[in-house]
Design a protein around this motif. Sequence first.
Motif, PDB file in Angstrom:
ATOM      1  N   ALA A   1       0.667  -1.269  -0.051  1.00  0.00           N
ATOM      2  CA  ALA A   1       0.125   0.049   0.124  1.00  0.00           C
ATOM      3  C   ALA A   1       0.813   1.263  -0.043  1.00  0.00           C
ATOM      4  CB  ALA A   1      -1.010  -0.064   1.223  1.00  0.00           C
ATOM      5  N   GLU A   2       2.258   1.009   0.397  1.00  0.00           N
ATOM      6  CA  GLU A   2       2.971   2.210   0.535  1.00  0.00           C
ATOM      7  C   GLU A   2       4.032   2.328  -0.670  1.00  0.00           C
ATOM      8  OE1 GLU A   2       6.785   4.150   3.126  1.00  0.00           O
ATOM      9  OE2 GLU A   2       5.517   2.409   3.897  1.00  0.00           O
ATOM     10  N   ALA A   3       3.923   3.364  -1.320  1.00  0.00           N
ATOM     11  CA  ALA A   3       4.908   3.372  -2.729  1.00  0.00           C
ATOM     12  C   ALA A   3       6.277   2.986  -2.554  1.00  0.00           C
ATOM     13  CB  ALA A   3       4.695   4.884  -3.298  1.00  0.00           C
ATOM     14  N   ASP A   4       6.717   2.103  -3.358  1.00  0.00           N
ATOM     15  CA  ASP A   4       8.019   1.605  -3.864  1.00  0.00           C
ATOM     16  C   ASP A   4       8.634   1.172  -2.354  1.00  0.00           C
ATOM     17  OD1 ASP A   4       7.802   2.915  -6.069  1.00  0.00           O
ATOM     18  OD2 ASP A   4       8.515   4.801  -5.562  1.00  0.00           O
ATOM     19  N   ALA A   5       8.055   0.548  -1.362  1.00  0.00           N
ATOM     20  CA  ALA A   5       8.355   0.152  -0.124  1.00  0.00           C
ATOM     21  C   ALA A   5       8.570  -1.316   0.244  1.00  0.00           C
ATOM     22  CB  ALA A   5       7.632   0.706   0.862  1.00  0.00           C
ATOM     23  N   GLY A   6       7.898  -2.092  -0.678  1.00  0.00           N
ATOM     24  CA  GLY A   6       8.108  -3.443  -0.443  1.00  0.00           C
ATOM     25  C   GLY A   6       9.227  -4.320  -0.720  1.00  0.00           C
ATOM     26  N   GLY A   7       9.520  -5.518  -0.439  1.00  0.00           N
ATOM     27  CA  GLY A   7      10.679  -6.448  -0.354  1.00  0.00           C
ATOM     28  C   GLY A   7      11.270  -6.396  -1.851  1.00  0.00           C
ATOM     29  N   ILE A   8      12.584  -6.177  -2.060  1.00  0.00           N
ATOM     30  CA  ILE A   8      13.500  -6.214  -3.392  1.00  0.00           C
ATOM     31  C   ILE A   8      13.333  -7.718  -4.037  1.00  0.00           C
ATOM     32  CG2 ILE A   8      15.438  -5.604  -4.714  1.00  0.00           C
ATOM     33  CD1 ILE A   8      15.505  -3.039  -2.662  1.00  0.00           C
ATOM     34  N   LEU A   9      12.967  -7.787  -5.197  1.00  0.00           N
ATOM     35  CA  LEU A   9      13.261  -9.189  -5.843  1.00  0.00           C
ATOM     36  C   LEU A   9      14.602  -9.279  -6.660  1.00  0.00           C
ATOM     37  CD1 LEU A   9       9.611  -9.557  -6.966  1.00  0.00           C
ATOM     38  CD2 LEU A   9      10.769 -11.061  -5.436  1.00  0.00           C
ATOM     39  N   VAL A  10      14.815  -8.239  -7.279  1.00  0.00           N
ATOM     40  CA  VAL A  10      15.896  -7.971  -8.114  1.00  0.00           C
ATOM     41  C   VAL A  10      16.569  -6.654  -8.197  1.00  0.00           C
ATOM     42  CG1 VAL A  10      14.904  -8.150 -10.466  1.00  0.00           C
ATOM     43  CG2 VAL A  10      17.390  -8.925 -10.032  1.00  0.00           C
ATOM     44  N   GLN A  11      17.790  -6.532  -8.376  1.00  0.00           N
ATOM     45  CA  GLN A  11      18.319  -4.939  -8.363  1.00  0.00           C
ATOM     46  C   GLN A  11      19.434  -4.715  -9.230  1.00  0.00           C
ATOM     47  OE1 GLN A  11      19.350  -2.345  -4.727  1.00  0.00           O
ATOM     48  NE2 GLN A  11      17.504  -1.362  -5.487  1.00  0.00           N
ATOM     49  N   GLU A  12      19.474  -4.097 -10.480  1.00  0.00           N
ATOM     50  CA  GLU A  12      20.753  -4.208 -11.358  1.00  0.00           C
ATOM     51  C   GLU A  12      20.998  -2.530 -11.252  1.00  0.00           C
ATOM     52  OE1 GLU A  12      23.255  -5.329 -14.198  1.00  0.00           O
ATOM     53  OE2 GLU A  12      22.040  -6.861 -12.885  1.00  0.00           O
ATOM     54  N   PRO A  13      22.243  -2.378 -10.622  1.00  0.00           N
ATOM     55  CA  PRO A  13      22.597  -0.980 -10.699  1.00  0.00           C
ATOM     56  C   PRO A  13      22.911  -0.448 -12.156  1.00  0.00           C
ATOM     57  CG  PRO A  13      23.788  -2.178  -9.226  1.00  0.00           C
ATOM     58  CD  PRO A  13      23.229  -3.351  -9.909  1.00  0.00           C
ATOM     59  N   PHE A  14      23.013   0.964 -12.283  1.00  0.00           N
ATOM     60  CA  PHE A  14      23.443   1.473 -13.718  1.00  0.00           C
ATOM     61  C   PHE A  14      23.843   2.945 -13.315  1.00  0.00           C
ATOM     62  CE2 PHE A  14      19.036   2.455 -13.758  1.00  0.00           C
ATOM     63  CZ  PHE A  14      18.869   3.701 -13.974  1.00  0.00           C
ATOM     64  N   VAL A  15      25.049   3.206 -14.252  1.00  0.00           N
ATOM     65  CA  VAL A  15      25.720   4.475 -14.090  1.00  0.00           C
ATOM     66  C   VAL A  15      25.174   5.779 -14.831  1.00  0.00           C
ATOM     67  CG1 VAL A  15      27.804   5.730 -14.471  1.00  0.00           C
ATOM     68  CG2 VAL A  15      27.966   3.386 -13.594  1.00  0.00           C
ATOM     69  N   VAL A  16      24.649   6.679 -14.481  1.00  0.00           N
ATOM     70  CA  VAL A  16      24.120   7.895 -14.989  1.00  0.00           C
ATOM     71  C   VAL A  16      25.510   8.762 -15.531  1.00  0.00           C
ATOM     72  CG1 VAL A  16      22.933  10.101 -14.832  1.00  0.00           C
ATOM     73  CG2 VAL A  16      21.927   7.972 -13.537  1.00  0.00           C
ATOM     74  N   PRO A  17      25.685   8.608 -16.937  1.00  0.00           N
ATOM     75  CA  PRO A  17      26.923   9.526 -17.227  1.00  0.00           C
ATOM     76  C   PRO A  17      26.658  11.133 -16.990  1.00  0.00           C
ATOM     77  CG  PRO A  17      25.610   8.303 -18.904  1.00  0.00           C
ATOM     78  CD  PRO A  17      24.743   8.370 -17.832  1.00  0.00           C
ATOM     79  N   ARG A  18      27.938  11.423 -16.674  1.00  0.00           N
ATOM     80  CA  ARG A  18      28.109  13.005 -16.302  1.00  0.00           C
ATOM     81  C   ARG A  18      27.549  13.687 -17.559  1.00  0.00           C
ATOM     82  NH1 ARG A  18      31.154  15.942 -13.042  1.00  0.00           N
ATOM     83  NH2 ARG A  18      31.975  18.326 -14.094  1.00  0.00           N
ATOM     84  N   GLY A  19      26.818  14.621 -17.398  1.00  0.00           N
ATOM     85  CA  GLY A  19      26.163  15.503 -18.362  1.00  0.00           C
ATOM     86  C   GLY A  19      25.046  15.001 -19.114  1.00  0.00           C
ATOM     87  N   ALA A  20      24.258  13.691 -18.441  1.00  0.00           N
ATOM     88  CA  ALA A  20      23.165  12.878 -19.289  1.00  0.00           C
ATOM     89  C   ALA A  20      22.167  13.902 -19.432  1.00  0.00           C
ATOM     90  CB  ALA A  20      23.131  11.830 -18.568  1.00  0.00           C
ATOM     91  N   TYR A  21      21.610  13.450 -20.602  1.00  0.00           N
ATOM     92  CA  TYR A  21      20.007  13.965 -20.669  1.00  0.00           C
ATOM     93  C   TYR A  21      19.090  12.980 -20.326  1.00  0.00           C
ATOM     94  CZ  TYR A  21      21.798  18.289 -23.294  1.00  0.00           C
ATOM     95  OH  TYR A  21      21.949  19.473 -23.881  1.00  0.00           O
TER      96      TYR A  21
END
Length: 255
Positions: A146-166
């Motif tokens: 019922a709470e946004a984005d608060a439940g248990g994590i099933l999988v998480q794949e990190p990604f890098v936001v490039p410097r100066g990204a649009y």
Amino acid sequence: MNGHTDGRAPRIVLAGAVNSSRLTFEALQRHQASLVGVLGLSPEHGRRVSGYVDLAKMAKAAGVDAAGFENINDERVVQRVADWDPDLLMVVGLSQMVRPGLLEVPRRGCVGYHPTALPRGRGRAPIAWLTHDGTDGAATFFVMTAEADAGGILVQEPFVVPRGAYAADVVSVQSTAITHALDRWLPRLMEGWWDPMPQDESRATWNGRRGPADGWIDWSRPAVEILRTVRTASKPHPGAYTYSGGQKLTVWRAE
């Protein structure tokens, strides 16, 4: 929660409206998931959504039972999902909150998606905030509550936001991460595994809503801030803007 398996591939319904929804649909097809139904935001409502994808049309073309919707919590939609009799409802790329009436329909639960390294960055406009702040993200699939984005994590794949990204650059690196995350997680899910990892509430942060006014260029601000405004509001968002001679001018790129 300890992981467990019932050795059975779950019956899945997918709902969505944008590119992340399309990528999830393609991954479910690729892994031969038991996709029993698809809900796509209707085109007339999709016109107001940045980067809209007609998911129902895609599903029908692939021979998957599909329906359009305006409000995912409508009684008619909830009944349609119940008729599909799913173990899981995956809601990917939709800004509407799923209410308890629908959350309780799937036997196992509902799976949501968020492009930040939850528990950090819960809330609205995640792509815009990642672009604005220059912070790295993560393709995160989690159990919806019922709470946004608060439940248990099933999988998480990190990604890098490039410097100066649009914003479009962030969408691009996010897309690759979504595919990697699903290719890691779906084979386990197909084997019946269900092992969500609870989020650490002490590390949670929240992002606020963003609106059209956030794209307005304030020429009194330093150049680096104006550039950040342009990068953040750029496609798939509506664009940064200014006025000249009474005319509104949209600015997509800047140096």
